[in-house]
Design a protein around this motif. Structure first.
Motif, mmCIF file in Angstrom:
data_model
loop_
_atom_site.group_PDB
_atom_site.id
_atom_site.type_symbol
_atom_site.label_atom_id
_atom_site.label_comp_id
_atom_site.label_asym_id
_atom_site.label_seq_id
_atom_site.Cartn_x
_atom_site.Cartn_y
_atom_site.Cartn_z
ATOM 1 N N GLU A 403 0.835 -1.207 0.000
ATOM 2 C CA GLU A 403 0.000 0.000 0.000
ATOM 3 C C GLU A 403 0.871 1.258 0.000
ATOM 4 O OE1 GLU A 403 -2.700 -0.081 3.243
ATOM 5 O OE2 GLU A 403 -3.736 -1.902 2.592
ATOM 6 N N GLU A 404 1.969 1.219 0.757
ATOM 7 C CA GLU A 404 2.849 2.379 0.829
ATOM 8 C C GLU A 404 3.469 2.683 -0.534
ATOM 9 O OE1 GLU A 404 2.397 0.575 4.785
ATOM 10 O OE2 GLU A 404 3.022 -0.233 2.836
ATOM 11 N N GLU A 405 3.940 1.646 -1.225
ATOM 12 C CA GLU A 405 4.537 1.834 -2.546
ATOM 13 C C GLU A 405 3.520 2.387 -3.539
ATOM 14 O OE1 GLU A 405 6.114 -1.995 -3.560
ATOM 15 O OE2 GLU A 405 8.125 -1.479 -2.822
ATOM 16 N N ILE A 406 2.299 1.874 -3.475
ATOM 17 C CA ILE A 406 1.242 2.343 -4.380
ATOM 18 C C ILE A 406 0.967 3.824 -4.156
ATOM 19 C CG2 ILE A 406 -1.210 2.142 -4.944
ATOM 20 C CD1 ILE A 406 -0.971 -0.858 -4.280
ATOM 21 N N GLY A 407 0.853 4.226 -2.886
ATOM 22 C CA GLY A 407 0.580 5.631 -2.575
ATOM 23 C C GLY A 407 1.676 6.556 -3.067
ATOM 24 N N VAL A 408 2.920 6.185 -2.782
ATOM 25 C CA VAL A 408 4.053 7.013 -3.217
ATOM 26 C C VAL A 408 4.088 7.114 -4.733
ATOM 27 C CG1 VAL A 408 6.576 7.145 -3.318
ATOM 28 C CG2 VAL A 408 5.452 6.543 -1.169
ATOM 29 N N ALA A 409 3.929 5.979 -5.407
ATOM 30 C CA ALA A 409 4.027 5.936 -6.864
ATOM 31 C C ALA A 409 2.947 6.777 -7.537
ATOM 32 C CB ALA A 409 3.954 4.488 -7.350
ATOM 33 N N VAL A 410 1.709 6.652 -7.062
ATOM 34 C CA VAL A 410 0.594 7.346 -7.720
ATOM 35 C C VAL A 410 0.692 8.860 -7.532
ATOM 36 C CG1 VAL A 410 -1.910 7.685 -7.713
ATOM 37 C CG2 VAL A 410 -0.958 5.371 -7.616
ATOM 38 N N VAL A 411 0.984 9.300 -6.303
ATOM 39 C CA VAL A 411 1.108 10.742 -6.071
ATOM 40 C C VAL A 411 2.273 11.312 -6.871
ATOM 41 C CG1 VAL A 411 1.560 12.529 -4.342
ATOM 42 C CG2 VAL A 411 0.048 10.621 -3.781
ATOM 43 N N MET A 412 3.408 10.619 -6.846
ATOM 44 C CA MET A 412 4.563 11.061 -7.631
ATOM 45 C C MET A 412 4.211 11.132 -9.108
ATOM 46 S SD MET A 412 8.230 9.140 -8.170
ATOM 47 C CE MET A 412 9.418 9.753 -9.357
ATOM 48 N N ALA A 413 3.484 10.137 -9.613
ATOM 49 C CA ALA A 413 3.106 10.090 -11.031
ATOM 50 C C ALA A 413 2.254 11.287 -11.426
ATOM 51 C CB ALA A 413 2.365 8.788 -11.330
ATOM 52 N N ILE A 414 1.298 11.639 -10.570
ATOM 53 C CA ILE A 414 0.414 12.770 -10.880
ATOM 54 C C ILE A 414 1.201 14.071 -10.932
ATOM 55 C CG2 ILE A 414 -1.521 14.138 -10.029
ATOM 56 C CD1 ILE A 414 -2.665 11.508 -8.869
ATOM 57 N N VAL A 415 2.075 14.268 -9.936
ATOM 58 C CA VAL A 415 2.894 15.495 -9.909
ATOM 59 C C VAL A 415 3.813 15.543 -11.129
ATOM 60 C CG1 VAL A 415 4.692 16.733 -8.650
ATOM 61 C CG2 VAL A 415 2.802 15.680 -7.402
ATOM 62 N N LEU A 416 4.419 14.404 -11.461
ATOM 63 C CA LEU A 416 5.327 14.349 -12.608
ATOM 64 C C LEU A 416 4.597 14.675 -13.903
ATOM 65 C CD1 LEU A 416 8.068 11.689 -13.091
ATOM 66 C CD2 LEU A 416 6.659 12.347 -15.022
ATOM 67 N N ALA A 417 3.410 14.103 -14.078
ATOM 68 C CA ALA A 417 2.649 14.324 -15.309
ATOM 69 C C ALA A 417 2.210 15.777 -15.453
ATOM 70 C CB ALA A 417 1.430 13.399 -15.350
ATOM 71 N N LEU A 418 1.882 16.409 -14.333
ATOM 72 C CA LEU A 418 1.357 17.783 -14.384
ATOM 73 C C LEU A 418 2.444 18.843 -14.371
ATOM 74 C CD1 LEU A 418 -1.705 17.482 -11.958
ATOM 75 C CD2 LEU A 418 -1.754 17.635 -14.453
ATOM 76 N N TYR A 419 3.524 18.589 -13.617
ATOM 77 C CA TYR A 419 4.500 19.658 -13.389
ATOM 78 C C TYR A 419 5.916 19.350 -13.870
ATOM 79 C CZ TYR A 419 0.715 21.403 -10.485
ATOM 80 O OH TYR A 419 -0.511 21.838 -10.041
ATOM 81 N N GLY A 420 6.152 18.137 -14.361
ATOM 82 C CA GLY A 420 7.446 17.850 -14.942
ATOM 83 C C GLY A 420 8.370 17.034 -14.053
ATOM 84 N N ALA A 421 9.572 16.765 -14.596
ATOM 85 C CA ALA A 421 10.510 15.836 -13.977
ATOM 86 C C ALA A 421 11.018 16.305 -12.622
ATOM 87 C CB ALA A 421 11.684 15.594 -14.920
ATOM 88 N N ALA A 422 11.421 17.569 -12.528
ATOM 89 C CA ALA A 422 12.036 18.058 -11.291
ATOM 90 C C ALA A 422 11.080 17.919 -10.112
ATOM 91 C CB ALA A 422 12.465 19.516 -11.462
ATOM 92 N N TYR A 423 9.862 18.434 -10.264
ATOM 93 C CA TYR A 423 8.885 18.354 -9.179
ATOM 94 C C TYR A 423 8.486 16.905 -8.897
ATOM 95 C CZ TYR A 423 8.384 23.421 -9.480
ATOM 96 O OH TYR A 423 8.632 24.766 -9.463
ATOM 97 N N GLY A 424 8.387 16.090 -9.946
ATOM 98 C CA GLY A 424 8.020 14.691 -9.756
ATOM 99 C C GLY A 424 9.064 13.929 -8.956
ATOM 100 N N LEU A 425 10.344 14.126 -9.296
ATOM 101 C CA LEU A 425 11.411 13.433 -8.573
ATOM 102 C C LEU A 425 11.499 13.895 -7.125
ATOM 103 C CD1 LEU A 425 14.282 13.323 -11.235
ATOM 104 C CD2 LEU A 425 12.947 11.399 -10.373
#
Length: 456
Positions: A403-425
């Protein structure tokens, strides 16, 4: 036919250049008809990048066409020197790269930003190839961050097509039908059953995403979503003066600040590309199991070195938004699948990969073909991005278990898709240390406290 013949169970003949294996058509391998035919349509995927170059980068059509032409020649380098992949673009990065380039004004500024990403990405490939640390770097990366990168790239690819103003919205009939047909051919369980039962379906499957692109083009023309092409006769001649005007020797080389700003996007490019390399390696290994007549020998570090060479040449002379991708996955999968049909179907894995690349390189010089497909270039780009998005999300989801990995991955994915690589990483790293890494220590300490209480 070819001059040199392979002994059964041996490596396909080549000329040795140090660690590299140089192979040339008719001398070391024959040309394969099926791959030559595929290239006459697949070359449109390379042409489709013209739209990004003219809109996001602000290039002229003439400069963008010249870049597309010369980039195809650069794609020949890896397979000519012993890599059994069909080289291509780092396609999943395109939406993320577009977000990065959107911070710069179209024209010289945006082109310099692209060149900075190309340079940094090439250096990463060189360093990790020379040291052999590429595999260690990928293994040490937490699964949640790998998943976040892939899912974010996939979301970005599909979101760019379906959002307001996207191509699916403006030309829905052709792209929805073409996109669904592409996914059906590539992934449907029903289609796989038909594949086992029908020779006609097998022939259709051999051409990968080509049938879906052609169907979408015809439908788009019939329903009026795309205009009737104006066919011109002759040979496509690249405008080298326009091309030179967008090289760093004219627009200027990126400064240190711009190179630093490009690092997050370049890191994502490498991570995605390495994942593609692993996929390609598995495809070749699986295909070679069914063919004992050929020994396929290559080195993944050499894949890194040749990708570096392509990347540097791109940055200096051919600034292309697809970057120097080590593998065109769909093309490699198509070649690898037909390779399993035996020596009569395909002489060597290198005859297949090189034939496809040679065909799509030469096809772009056939002006009637270029002008025929020119109105439909957005279709080829959209279907490629939809397929890429699906694959990235599919593979990304398989990376996470808890569950922890899923949460981290999904939130990171949304930020990356909307705001780019720097903010996503940054978001992915922070969430990993707060939720996974830090959470583990907290739980461990809590368990110790409870145990102490029980003892007392």
């Amino acid at each position: 036919m070819s001059v040199y013949k392979r002994k059964d169970g041996d490596v396909q003949p080549y000329w040795s250049l140090g660690k590299y294996q140089l192979r040339l058509p008719f001398i070391h391998y024959r040309l394969e008809i099926s791959e030559l035919i595929q290239g006459l349509v697949i070359f449109t995927i390379g042409l489709s990048m013209i739209e990004i170059m003219t809109s996001v980068l602000g290039m002229s059509y003439e400069a963008a066409l010249a870049i597309a032409i010369l980039n195809h020649f650069l794609m020949l380098i890896p397979s000519a020197f012993g890599v059994p992949f069909v080289s291509g673009f780092i396609t999943p990065l395109i939406p993320v790269l577009t977000v990065f380039l959107g911070n710069f004004a179209p024209g010289s500024e945006a082109v310099r930003a692209l060149i900075s990403v190309q340079l940094v990405t090439a250096v990463i490939f060189l360093l990790l190839g020379l040291t052999g640390l590429g595999k260690k770097f990928i293994i040490s990366l937490p699964n949640s961050l790998k998943a976040g990168i892939l899912i974010g790239a996939g979301i970005g690819a599909i979101m760019g097509e379906i959002e307001s103003g996207g191509r699916v919205v403006t030309t829905p009939i052709s792209l929805i039908i073409g996109g669904m047909l592409c996914l059906y051919i590539m992934f449907s369980l029903h289609f796989k059953r038909l594949y086992e039962q029908s020779k006609i379906i097998k022939k259709i499957a051999n051409y990968g995403i080509v049938p879906a692109i052609i169907v979408a083009m015809v439908i788009g023309w019939v329903v009026g979503e795309y205009p009737t092409p104006k066919i011109e006769w002759g040979i496509t001649v690249p405008n080298l003066s326009e091309l030179w005007s967008v090289t760093p020797f004219v627009v200027g080389f990126p400064d240190l600040n711009l190179l630093i700003a490009a690092i997050p996007t370049a890191i994502l490019a490498y991570i995605i590309a390495y994942g593609d390399i692993v996929v390609g390696d598995n495809l070749i290994k699986r295909a070679s199991e069914s063919r004992k007549d050929e020994k396929i020998a290559y080195d993944l570090n050499q894949v890194h070195h040749l990708t570096f060479i392509r990347g540097i040449l791109n940055a200096l002379f051919v600034p292309h938004p697809g970057l120097a991708g080590p593998i065109f996955t769909a093309g490699t999968a198509s070649v690898a699948e037909r390779y399993t049909f035996g020596k009569k179907a395909m002489q060597s894995i290198f005859s297949g990969t090189n034939s496809l690349l040679i065909s799509l390189t030469l096809a772009i010089f056939i002006l009637p073909l270029v002008t025929l497909f020119q109105p439909f270039l957005p279709i080829a780009l959209s279907i490629t991005l939809i397929l890429t998005g699906y694959l990235c999300i599919n593979v990304g989801v398989q990376q996470v278990k808890s569950e922890e990995e899923i949460g981290v991955a999904v939130v990171m994915a949304i930020v990356l898709a909307l705001y780019g690589a720097a903010y996503g990483l940054i978001m992915g790293a922070v969430l990993y240390f707060v939720i996974q890494h830090g959470g583990f220590r907290f739980k461990k300490r809590a368990t110790e406290i409870n145990n102490d209480r029980e003892v007392m």
